[in-house]
Enzyme design. Structure first.
Site, mmCIF file in Angstrom:
data_model
loop_
_atom_site.group_PDB
_atom_site.id
_atom_site.type_symbol
_atom_site.label_atom_id
_atom_site.label_comp_id
_atom_site.label_asym_id
_atom_site.label_seq_id
_atom_site.Cartn_x
_atom_site.Cartn_y
_atom_site.Cartn_z
ATOM 1 C CG PHE A 126 -24.391 28.672 -7.016
ATOM 2 C CD1 PHE A 126 -23.308 28.798 -6.162
ATOM 3 C CD2 PHE A 126 -25.283 29.736 -7.111
ATOM 4 C CE1 PHE A 126 -23.113 29.948 -5.414
ATOM 5 C CE2 PHE A 126 -25.096 30.896 -6.364
ATOM 6 C CZ PHE A 126 -24.006 31.005 -5.510
ATOM 7 N N GLY B 179 -11.242 20.048 20.836
ATOM 8 C CA GLY B 179 -10.300 21.133 21.124
ATOM 9 C C GLY B 179 -9.602 21.581 19.847
ATOM 10 C CD GLU C 213 -31.467 19.271 -3.424
ATOM 11 O OE1 GLU C 213 -32.650 19.211 -3.797
ATOM 12 O OE2 GLU C 213 -30.528 18.764 -4.073
ATOM 13 N N PRO D 285 -27.621 33.282 -12.073
ATOM 14 C CG PRO D 285 -25.827 34.051 -13.352
ATOM 15 C CD PRO D 285 -27.038 33.171 -13.421
HETATM 16 C C1 LIG Z 1 -22.206 24.490 -3.433
HETATM 17 C C2 LIG Z 1 -23.512 24.762 -4.123
HETATM 18 C C3 LIG Z 1 -23.983 23.851 -5.062
HETATM 19 C C4 LIG Z 1 -25.187 24.105 -5.736
HETATM 20 N N1 LIG Z 1 -25.604 23.228 -6.701
HETATM 21 C C5 LIG Z 1 -26.673 23.556 -7.472
HETATM 22 C C6 LIG Z 1 -27.031 22.738 -8.592
HETATM 23 O O1 LIG Z 1 -26.411 21.698 -8.854
HETATM 24 N N2 LIG Z 1 -28.058 23.138 -9.370
HETATM 25 C C7 LIG Z 1 -28.783 24.263 -9.116
HETATM 26 O O2 LIG Z 1 -29.713 24.559 -9.863
HETATM 27 N N3 LIG Z 1 -28.463 25.069 -8.065
HETATM 28 C C8 LIG Z 1 -27.428 24.740 -7.251
HETATM 29 N N4 LIG Z 1 -27.074 25.543 -6.193
HETATM 30 C C9 LIG Z 1 -27.811 26.790 -5.985
HETATM 31 C C10 LIG Z 1 -28.690 26.786 -4.732
HETATM 32 O O3 LIG Z 1 -29.798 25.995 -4.945
HETATM 33 C C11 LIG Z 1 -29.006 28.254 -4.432
HETATM 34 O O4 LIG Z 1 -27.816 28.877 -3.972
HETATM 35 C C12 LIG Z 1 -30.116 28.400 -3.430
HETATM 36 O O5 LIG Z 1 -31.343 27.997 -3.972
HETATM 37 C C13 LIG Z 1 -30.263 29.834 -2.907
HETATM 38 O O6 LIG Z 1 -30.336 30.744 -3.949
HETATM 39 P P1 LIG Z 1 -29.398 32.053 -3.954
HETATM 40 O O7 LIG Z 1 -28.015 31.583 -3.673
HETATM 41 O O8 LIG Z 1 -29.648 32.783 -5.193
HETATM 42 O O9 LIG Z 1 -29.863 32.876 -2.694
HETATM 43 P P2 LIG Z 1 -31.081 33.961 -2.668
HETATM 44 O O10 LIG Z 1 -32.296 33.361 -3.253
HETATM 45 O O11 LIG Z 1 -30.582 35.225 -3.230
HETATM 46 O O12 LIG Z 1 -31.294 34.124 -1.100
HETATM 47 C C14 LIG Z 1 -30.467 34.963 -0.286
HETATM 48 C C15 LIG Z 1 -31.006 34.888 1.148
HETATM 49 O O13 LIG Z 1 -32.348 35.407 1.176
HETATM 50 C C16 LIG Z 1 -33.234 34.439 1.704
HETATM 51 N N5 LIG Z 1 -34.534 34.547 1.021
HETATM 52 C C17 LIG Z 1 -34.774 34.614 -0.305
HETATM 53 N N6 LIG Z 1 -36.087 34.708 -0.541
HETATM 54 C C18 LIG Z 1 -36.703 34.692 0.663
HETATM 55 C C19 LIG Z 1 -38.056 34.766 1.095
HETATM 56 N N7 LIG Z 1 -39.079 34.832 0.224
HETATM 57 N N8 LIG Z 1 -38.314 34.748 2.434
HETATM 58 C C20 LIG Z 1 -37.313 34.641 3.331
HETATM 59 N N9 LIG Z 1 -36.011 34.571 2.980
HETATM 60 C C21 LIG Z 1 -35.706 34.589 1.665
HETATM 61 C C22 LIG Z 1 -32.569 33.113 1.420
HETATM 62 O O14 LIG Z 1 -33.052 32.086 2.286
HETATM 63 C C23 LIG Z 1 -31.113 33.452 1.673
HETATM 64 O O15 LIG Z 1 -30.838 33.421 3.041
HETATM 65 C C24 LIG Z 1 -25.922 25.272 -5.453
HETATM 66 C C25 LIG Z 1 -25.440 26.179 -4.489
HETATM 67 C C26 LIG Z 1 -24.264 25.928 -3.823
HETATM 68 C C27 LIG Z 1 -23.761 26.920 -2.811
#
Ligand SMILES: Cc1cc2nc3c(=O)[nH]c(=O)nc-3n(C[C@H](O)[C@H](O)[C@H](O)COP(=O)(O)OP(=O)(O)OC[C@H]3O[C@@H](n4cnc5c(N)ncnc54)[C@H](O)[C@@H]3O)c2cc1C
Length: 381
Positions: free
Chosen positions: A155, A338, A362, A127
């Protein structure tokens, strides 16, 4: 330089495409509505050798190259990107166990995981940490009998559905070197799951939090060496990024194929849509973009297979470019349908929803740009 797929590669693509058309596409909407993929599908994919695509043949896998594997994901995602992407996660875990697991762990896990009698999930995100994955907080404490894990993963694709989880947890100090990887089988005491996440796309595969409350696992469930878990977790990601990109490519191609047919049938102003030159140019643009994406993806896979020093950068560039191109093309296909493009019956809106997340996971596409920019700046000196 040879851009032609070999006969074997064409056969792999056709096998996956035909399987998807027959066994996945007709059910994709139902599975999406039910929020789950029937467990009976996986052994069918396992029987094709898709449960351990790049697991070594000596370990019982298919021993394919990364390039070959992208063909499988491209073809399967023409039927349903959500199913194809779930298969990619299972394969990433199987490869980690093959590459880094002890002989005992390989012998215990792979005989069932490769034929997909069991399916595996990957637990890195928490989280409080996504992009900054090395900041993860789930603790792994060593005891007399083994390890106890405490923390929450967010997630997780296949959370509460899979048979075992590859879990990255902190066994040491802060930072990546304090992280180890563990195998946690379903049913271990202290393992529980959050509620089903209500998502925009990828709705067929269940996503839940995976929670560990002093979850006890034997010492033999440590994957590889203590303190190397983050490296193992990252090692799978270059290939995982290619698979996700391939899934965008295949699904966008399916959307373009459907649009080509639709535009020959749909009439407006006394002629079919495909007679309007402005719309023909849009078709041409989509074809150009998808062909460019395909070549770029295959080049990145080829570099990864050869262990090229710039493979990680190319995988990151391909992931960002192909997933963004795929979404752009799918959205344009929706527009060319459309109002019908907005209806579930035509299959395009599901592709638009499913592909959106490929820009987020990823490694987000911002993180892909970070990888590329960092290497450019380093090379500049
Ligand atoms: C449907 C779904 C399935 C998933 N399945 C898995 C799974 O099986 N196993 C697993 O481990 N994870 C899983 N994930 C997690 C996924 O890998 C993460 O959501 C992802 O890595 C982004 O992390 P966050 O959501 O915490 O976003 P954050 O890291 O909080 O990022 C928020 C925003 O800030 C940007 N950001 C963050 N740091 C920087 C930086 N240094 N420079 C520029 N921009 C930045 C990000 O690009 C994004 O736009 C899943 C997610 C989803 C939505």
């Amino acid at each position: 330089m040879d851009f032609a797929p070999s006969e074997e590669q064409r056969a792999i693509f056709d096998l996956a495409r035909e399987f998807g058309a027959e066994h996945i596409a007709p059910h994709a909407r139902t599975w999406e509505a039910e929020g789950t993929i029937p467990r009976t599908l996986w052994p069918e994919l396992g029987a094709l050798g898709f449960g351990g695509l790049y697991v070594r043949e000596s370990s019982g896998g298919s021993g394919l190259s990364r390039l070959d594997a992208t063909l499988v994901f491209e073809a399967l995602s023409m039927a349903c990107p959500s199913v194809a992407a779930f298969l990619s996660i299972h394969n990433m875990c199987a490869k980690m166990i093959d590459a880094f697991g002890s002989e005992e762990m390989r012998a215990r896990v792979l005989p069932e995981a490769l034929p997909m009698q069991t399916v595996l999930s990957y637990c890195l995100t928490e989280p409080g940490s996504g992009s900054d994955a090395a900041a993860l907080k789930t603790r792994a404490v060593r005891g007399a009998e083994g390890w106890a894990l405490t923390g929450t993963k967010a997630f997780i694709s296949g959370g509460g559905y899979s048979d075992a989880y590859v879990v990255m947890a902190r066994s040491g100090a802060a930072g990546p070197k304090g992280i180890s990887a563990f195998l946690v089988e379903d049913g271990r005491p202290g393992l529980s799951f959050g509620g089903l996440e209500d998502k925009m796309g990828w709705r067929a595969q269940p996503t839940r939090q995976v929670q560990f409350d002093n979850c006890a696992i034997p010492a033999t469930n440590l994957l590889g060496e203590e303190g190397h878990g983050f490296r193992y977790a990252m090692s799978g990601l270059d290939g995982g990024r290619l698979n996700i990109a391939a899934s965008s490519l295949g699904a966008a191609q399916a959307a373009l194929d459907a649009t080509l047919s639709y535009m020959g049938e749909r009439q407006a102003f006394g002629q079919s849509l495909d007679r309007f030159q402005a719309l023909q140019f849009r078709l041409a643009d989509m074809e150009i973009e998808l062909q460019a994406a395909r070549i770029f993806l295959r080049q990145a896979a080829w570099k990864l297979d050869r262990g090229a020093p710039d493979a990680t950068r190319f995988c990151a560039m391909a992931k960002a470019f192909v997933t963004e191109t795929g979404s752009k093309v799918a959205d344009a296909c929706l527009q060319l349908h459309g109002g019908y493009g907005y209806l579930a019956d035509y299959g395009i809106e599901k592709i638009v929803r499913d592909l959106r997340v490929h820009q987020i996971l990823e490694g987000t596409n911002e993180i892909m740009r970070l990888i590329v920019a960092r290497q450019l700046l380093e090379a500049r000196g």
